[in-house]
Design a protein around this motif. Structure first.
Motif, PDB file in Angstrom:
ATOM      1  N   MET B 151       0.822  -1.201   0.000  1.00 40.52           N
ATOM      2  CA  MET B 151       0.000   0.000   0.000  1.00 40.52           C
ATOM      3  C   MET B 151       0.860   1.258   0.000  1.00 40.52           C
ATOM      4  N   SER B 179      -3.994 -10.610  -2.651  1.00 40.17           N
ATOM      5  CA  SER B 179      -5.173  -9.793  -2.360  1.00 40.17           C
ATOM      6  C   SER B 179      -4.827  -8.466  -1.693  1.00 40.17           C
ATOM      7  N   SER B 180      -3.644  -8.374  -1.100  1.00 40.69           N
ATOM      8  CA  SER B 180      -3.282  -7.109  -0.439  1.00 40.69           C
ATOM      9  C   SER B 180      -3.181  -5.966  -1.453  1.00 40.69           C
ATOM     10  N   ARG B 183      -6.811  -4.821  -1.813  1.00 38.68           N
ATOM     11  CA  ARG B 183      -7.243  -4.138  -0.594  1.00 38.68           C
ATOM     12  C   ARG B 183      -6.523  -2.795  -0.449  1.00 38.68           C
ATOM     13  N   ARG B 186      -8.022  -0.266  -2.763  1.00 42.39           N
ATOM     14  CA  ARG B 186      -9.326   0.211  -2.262  1.00 42.39           C
ATOM     15  C   ARG B 186      -9.138   1.221  -1.146  1.00 42.39           C
ATOM     16  N   VAL B 187      -8.224   0.936  -0.217  1.00 41.72           N
ATOM     17  CA  VAL B 187      -7.968   1.893   0.866  1.00 41.72           C
ATOM     18  C   VAL B 187      -7.512   3.229   0.279  1.00 41.72           C
ATOM     19  N   LEU B 188      -6.691   3.165  -0.773  1.00 43.37           N
ATOM     20  CA  LEU B 188      -6.192   4.401  -1.391  1.00 43.37           C
ATOM     21  C   LEU B 188      -7.260   5.130  -2.196  1.00 43.37           C
ATOM     22  N   GLY B 189      -8.432   4.553  -2.301  1.00 41.30           N
ATOM     23  CA  GLY B 189      -9.539   5.256  -2.942  1.00 41.30           C
ATOM     24  C   GLY B 189      -9.845   4.810  -4.363  1.00 41.30           C
ATOM     25  N   GLN B 191     -11.473   2.565  -7.235  1.00 41.25           N
ATOM     26  CA  GLN B 191     -12.683   1.751  -7.382  1.00 41.25           C
ATOM     27  C   GLN B 191     -12.337   0.471  -8.146  1.00 41.25           C
TER      28      GLN B 191
END
Lengths: 471, 471
Positions: B151, B179-180, B183, B186-189, B191
């Motif tokens: 991330m 999968s990280s 994920r 998604r956390v970073l915004g 879509q």
């Protein structure tokens, strides 16, 4: 014969006992040591830069290198006279818990891999939930620190309130809010114009009428207010935003209320803290760092949310190589509740130290943090040329030296210099901050091993230093 | 008299030595223990649920509770017969390093607070940088694990390539990607429609021509391709995406190349790994988890980026209460390089174990991971009713039991059941995954204490269990 990175039983025990002796010595001798020692980069490059060692060395000799050049060059945030930033007044029992969690190498991400540790984490989260007054439906997660706790909470808010569509969305917080909120929002993809920094009131608290005006203006402009971040103990001055009024307002306006209690929420462990933090149980999410005022070594923070299921709804993923761990009834996989998949057994140290010292031990220890800040305030008031800027609250007091006939610039310079002098002196460590454009000194007194004499002597030395600087 | 959460020197030493004895026993007796033990939720609720204890207890009694109900109910990812997921074959020296980092309570966020530890982190990051072949300009940061490393790298990519404006931006990765990544995005915004999952080739590697087609299509549609994520050792099968070709392509097309080497990049520590990972030094960012194939306890991952300054450009903030720590010439404040402000001294365990065992010890230990997977492959090929699905590569081999005349559904059922039987048996731990819709078994053999006999007996037991299940 391949190397297996193993030591013999005898070598393990010799190394282990030596490490324990080093740690016992650290805990015993810390009050006599200087609070901080720092080396410059060129010195440390000379002493510590090397290529990867091709062959191994004796572990006990490596400990000597650590003692001479590494642990000798740290600031002791657990020192009884460390009053800077936010201290981390750790304890020996928790250190042993960390050693156990590391030694058994617990993977606390899934029930299948760590049913016993997961249960301990569930119980410990629930202790914090109850202490903060959140409802039974609430749940939480232990993470690395306040930055991650705040970011995790804001990600949940984004998911629950916005379905992750952030366009036009706006978040509100006071100008006293910790920088981790801004950094977390940026990581989550929010732009600067989606953050409203509301000027705080005379007591450095979030000004609700200013908040209301800002929200109305944004709504009128077609933007989407969705989240208010409040402080339970600001880093600068220990201020508490008006939690009860904010809870009412946010509930009525259907806004998410996140409270950053990374520093201050721990005060619920004593009675005066509980009274000051009335309303804390009504938040949607909350951060609390046990590595600050709950006496744990780094890294342990807890994020609590009003509905436990929100965490899983925000973060759950199920790749094919993890199908074996998908939980059975009642089983909890904490890797579904946050960003980390692999995660260590963070709760153990908090659980174990609460077992050994009891809630009563923590209560007295937290309460003493309040008292020592009051001792500091009294000591400053006894001096001429000094003023208290914000009184003792939540274990924090700010103050400054203001000799007569000194220009505002010179006063700021003087107070900044006092920090440098104190670092050079080594007796204590304090830090400065800026309040309403003025440089002020700040003491955070949450170490239960701090004595009244420690506090008074620190302030006396500052006074002496100020006289020296003005000559 | 307030409680100070202190123990006497004698009590510290008694607790500390007892903890060391527990850990020595753990390391010595682990190969004889069952790989895993799990209790169900109701059992653990009964044994471990309680209110916060009001008063303290004896620390040694608390250790007994931990021994009986907590450390007895974990899966040992450091066990020589733990072949599931990704093992974490820790070592005793690193555990002692963790105890020291916790005991001295190092705040490794700023030079002022931790000049010695920061220098150790700089040196250790540089060892990994050199091992991976990145240029001198590169730098990095130790974080909690691969999820955070990935991330962090993607946040840097977003900043450097997009100036944090993600609208229309697209990221590309193969269907074998961890999968990280999803994920983290998604956390970073991002879509879901901004992530392109490219079907992998017959060897489960990213298909470059499919990648090129997807990127061209997105460009034609007015979208903004900006980042490709490649794998250096997939979790499923140990596959390595074509790094050299991807580096050429991404350089030419001005795309960011992130490599997820959380699992596999550690293979650069042995010669065959180096050869397989040719091109790794040309990435823009890279994740590597020493708590996997570099024999460290959780949590330690490293994110490396091609230009060290990118980290600070992405994450730096300077609130007023941190002005005292803003670095002098050459000083590094790692809190500016990532999401965490407070951070522990993660590098110490990797540094200390490399000092004690040497690069040569790590080289042999990594190499043995390759060899044990080959032993497993050979053993499976000797059996009837079994097939190797993906051959031994990067310490991972996948296989399945396919008795004649069984329907595809029944074969999937059989292989899933074999995992359950193995968990119940306790001799070894393997996991399943899904490749091209088929359930397969998977062994990851990176523990240097694993013997040939461990591998062979595990496969023989699986064969026996399959016969039992089919009766």
């Amino acid at each position: 014969m391949p190397s297996t990175l193993n030591l013999s039983r005898e070598d393990m025990r010799a190394l282990g006992y030596r490490v324990i002796d080093m740690l016992v010595e650290h805990f015993e001798e810390l009050p006599e040591k200087p609070v901080t020692r720092k080396a410059n980069r060129p010195t440390l490059e000379t002493r510590l830069r090397e290529a990867i060692p091709e062959h191994g060395s004796n572990a006990l000799e490596v400990l000597d290198q650590l003692r001479q050049n590494v642990f000798s060059n740290i600031m002791h945030t657990d020192h009884p006279r460390f009053f800077a930033f936010v201290p981390s007044p750790s304890n020996f029992v928790s250190v042993m818990a960390d050693a156990l969690a590391s030694g058994f190498n617990v993977f606390a991400g899934t029930w299948l891999e760590a049913s016993g540790p997961t249960q301990i984490e569930l119980v410990t989260i629930d202790w914090l939930r109850q202490a903060c007054g959140l409802p039974d439906s609430a749940g939480g997660l232990f993470v690395s620190g306040g930055s991650m706790a705040n970011m995790t909470a804001l990600a949940v808010a984004r998911h629950v309130k916005l379905g992750n569509r952030i366009e036009g969305a706006v978040v509100y917080f006071s100008d006293q809010t910790h920088s981790s909120i801004e950094r977390g929002l940026r990581v989550l993809g929010f732009q600067d114009h989606q953050m409203r920094k509301i000027e705080s009131d005379d007591c450095f608290r979030l000004d609700i009428s200013a908040l209301e005006r800002a929200i109305e203006a944004d709504r009128a402009a077609g933007r989407v207010p969705f989240c208010v971040v409040a402080n339970a103990g600001t880093t600068n001055a220990g201020a508490i935003d008006p939690l009860l009024a904010l809870a009412d307002y946010c509930h009525q306006e259907e806004l998410w209320l996140h409270v950053d209690g990374a520093y201050g929420a721990a005060a619920v462990f004593c009675e005066r803290g509980q009274a000051l933090l009335d309303g804390l149980g009504r938040v949607d999410s909350l951060s609390l760092d046990p590595h600050k005022w709950l006496f744990q070594p780094y890294e342990i923070a807890c994020v609590l949310v009003r509905e436990e299921r929100w965490l899983k709804e925000t973060f759950h993923i199920l790749p094919e190589y993890l199908e074996d761990i998908e939980g059975k009834e009642g089983e909890v996989n904490f890797c579904d509740h946050g960003i980390q998949l692999t995660r260590g057994f963070r709760a153990l140290k908090l659980w174990m130290s609460l077992q050994v010292f009891g809630r009563s031990g923590f209560q007295e220890a937290v309460n003493q943090g309040f008292e020592m800040a009051e001792v500091a305030e009294t000591a400053v008031r006894e001096l001429s040329n000094w003023e208290v800027v914000t009184p003792a609250q939540m274990g924090i007091m700010t103050f400054r030296c203001i000799p007569k006939d000194l220009s505002p610039e010179k006063v700021n310079w003087l107070n900044r210099e006092l920090v440098e002098e104190m670092i050079a002196d080594g007796f204590a460590m304090i830090s400065s901050t800026v309040l309403r454009g003025q440089t002020v000194l700040r003491m955070c007194t949450i170490n239960p091993r701090t004595t009244e004499a420690d506090v008074r002597e620190t302030i006396n030395r500052l006074d002496d230093m100020s006289k020296g600087l003005l000559q």
